[in-house]
Design a protein around this motif. Structure first.
Motif, PDB file in Angstrom:
ATOM      1  N   ILE A  31      -5.571   5.027   2.894  1.00  0.00           N
ATOM      2  CA  ILE A  31      -4.593   3.997   3.259  1.00  0.00           C
ATOM      3  C   ILE A  31      -3.545   3.838   2.170  1.00  0.00           C
ATOM      4  N   VAL A  32      -3.975   3.740   0.907  1.00  0.00           N
ATOM      5  CA  VAL A  32      -2.992   3.564  -0.176  1.00  0.00           C
ATOM      6  C   VAL A  32      -2.083   4.789  -0.286  1.00  0.00           C
ATOM      7  N   ALA A  79      -1.062   6.744   2.109  1.00  0.00           N
ATOM      8  CA  ALA A  79      -0.085   6.716   3.195  1.00  0.00           C
ATOM      9  C   ALA A  79       0.952   5.618   2.990  1.00  0.00           C
ATOM     10  N   ASP A  80       0.557   4.520   2.354  1.00  0.00           N
ATOM     11  CA  ASP A  80       1.428   3.342   2.263  1.00  0.00           C
ATOM     12  C   ASP A  80       2.271   3.247   0.990  1.00  0.00           C
ATOM     13  N   LEU A  81       2.073   4.134   0.022  1.00  0.00           N
ATOM     14  CA  LEU A  81       2.868   4.051  -1.208  1.00  0.00           C
ATOM     15  C   LEU A  81       4.341   4.263  -0.892  1.00  0.00           C
ATOM     16  N   PRO A  82       5.211   3.298  -1.235  1.00  0.00           N
ATOM     17  CA  PRO A  82       6.652   3.492  -1.029  1.00  0.00           C
ATOM     18  C   PRO A  82       7.232   4.350  -2.157  1.00  0.00           C
ATOM     19  N   SER A  92      -7.414  -4.940  -2.606  1.00  0.00           N
ATOM     20  CA  SER A  92      -6.700  -6.218  -2.644  1.00  0.00           C
ATOM     21  C   SER A  92      -7.605  -7.365  -3.098  1.00  0.00           C
ATOM     22  N   LEU A 135      -0.851  -1.193  -6.332  1.00  0.00           N
ATOM     23  CA  LEU A 135      -0.976  -0.659  -4.982  1.00  0.00           C
ATOM     24  C   LEU A 135      -2.399  -0.917  -4.509  1.00  0.00           C
ATOM     25  N   GLU A 186      -4.853  -1.468  -0.614  1.00  0.00           N
ATOM     26  CA  GLU A 186      -4.898  -1.074   0.797  1.00  0.00           C
ATOM     27  C   GLU A 186      -4.102  -2.028   1.689  1.00  0.00           C
ATOM     28  N   THR A 187      -3.654  -3.156   1.135  1.00  0.00           N
ATOM     29  CA  THR A 187      -2.843  -4.089   1.944  1.00  0.00           C
ATOM     30  C   THR A 187      -1.394  -4.141   1.510  1.00  0.00           C
ATOM     31  N   GLY A 188      -1.020  -3.374   0.494  1.00  0.00           N
ATOM     32  CA  GLY A 188       0.393  -3.363   0.121  1.00  0.00           C
ATOM     33  C   GLY A 188       0.661  -2.971  -1.319  1.00  0.00           C
ATOM     34  N   TYR A 189       1.950  -3.003  -1.644  1.00  0.00           N
ATOM     35  CA  TYR A 189       2.458  -2.606  -2.932  1.00  0.00           C
ATOM     36  C   TYR A 189       3.342  -3.744  -3.450  1.00  0.00           C
TER      37      TYR A 189
END
Length: 191
Positions: free
Chosen positions: A32-33, A35-38, A161, A181, A183-186
């Motif tokens: 998840i992290v 895929a979600d890293l900006p 998180s 970072l 699993e729920t955001g950055y």
């Protein structure tokens, strides 16, 4: 022991138990992290480091694979002694790992030493001001202080998180994170 060390010891004990529970509850957090890293929010970097997950640390493998696609050189930390800063050695997937001074699988002495611009580090607890609580050996604090004395380094904490706390007890030698970072955001730490 001064009060901040007592506070840290109590928090470490609590967070080790909590992190183990979070790891059991979120076995896919690493994917998840990744895929979600900006990626567009990271500063430019030519070299980066990750870590070899130990115990219930969030596994950075998928994140490392994603960041490696940028073409940046990758390194893993190596402890040469328990009371020394870490060094970083280049690592590639076909390279064997060997235990370092604290038993963590690491690149061999023949691998080139690198000085990463982006450091992905594990932690036990973090706060919104960039406070980071590690295992207590001071390895990352000494290492980050050395790297930051040489060049600009962006430090990304990787965590579940649920590892967030209101305030991590910080001493004068403790190094802050630039971003976290989960699993729920950055989020980036605002100076």
């Amino acid at each position: 022991m001064d009060p901040s060390q007592t506070d840290k010891a109590a928090l470490r004990a609590r967070m080790r138990t909590l992190r183990a529970e979070l790891a059991r509850a979120g076995p896919h957090a690493g994917e998840i992290v990744a895929a979600d890293l900006p990626m567009e929010r990271l500063p430019a970097f030519a070299m980066f480091s990750g870590y070899h997950a130990s115990g219930s640390e969030l596994d950075p493998s998928a994140l490392i694979r994603r960041i490696s696609q940028t073409g940046a050189m990758f390194a893993l930390p190596v402890a040469l002694a328990k009371d020394q800063p870490l060094i970083f050695r280049a690592w590639e997937a076909d390279m064997d790992l060997e235990p370092d001074a604290v038993g963590i699988p690491s690149p061999p002495a023949s691998a080139p030493e690198l000085h990463p611009d982006l450091v992905i580090c594990p932690l036990l607890a973090f706060d919104r001001r960039g406070g980071r609580l590690g295992q207590g050996g001071g390895h990352y604090d000494r290492t980050l202080a050395n790297l930051r004395a040489m060049k600009s380094v962006f430090v990304l904490g990787l965590a579940y998180s649920g590892q967030e706390v209101d305030a991590v007890p910080m001493g004068e030698h403790d190094q802050r994170l630039d971003a976290v970072l989960t699993e729920t955001g950055y989020f980036e730490v605002k100076a």
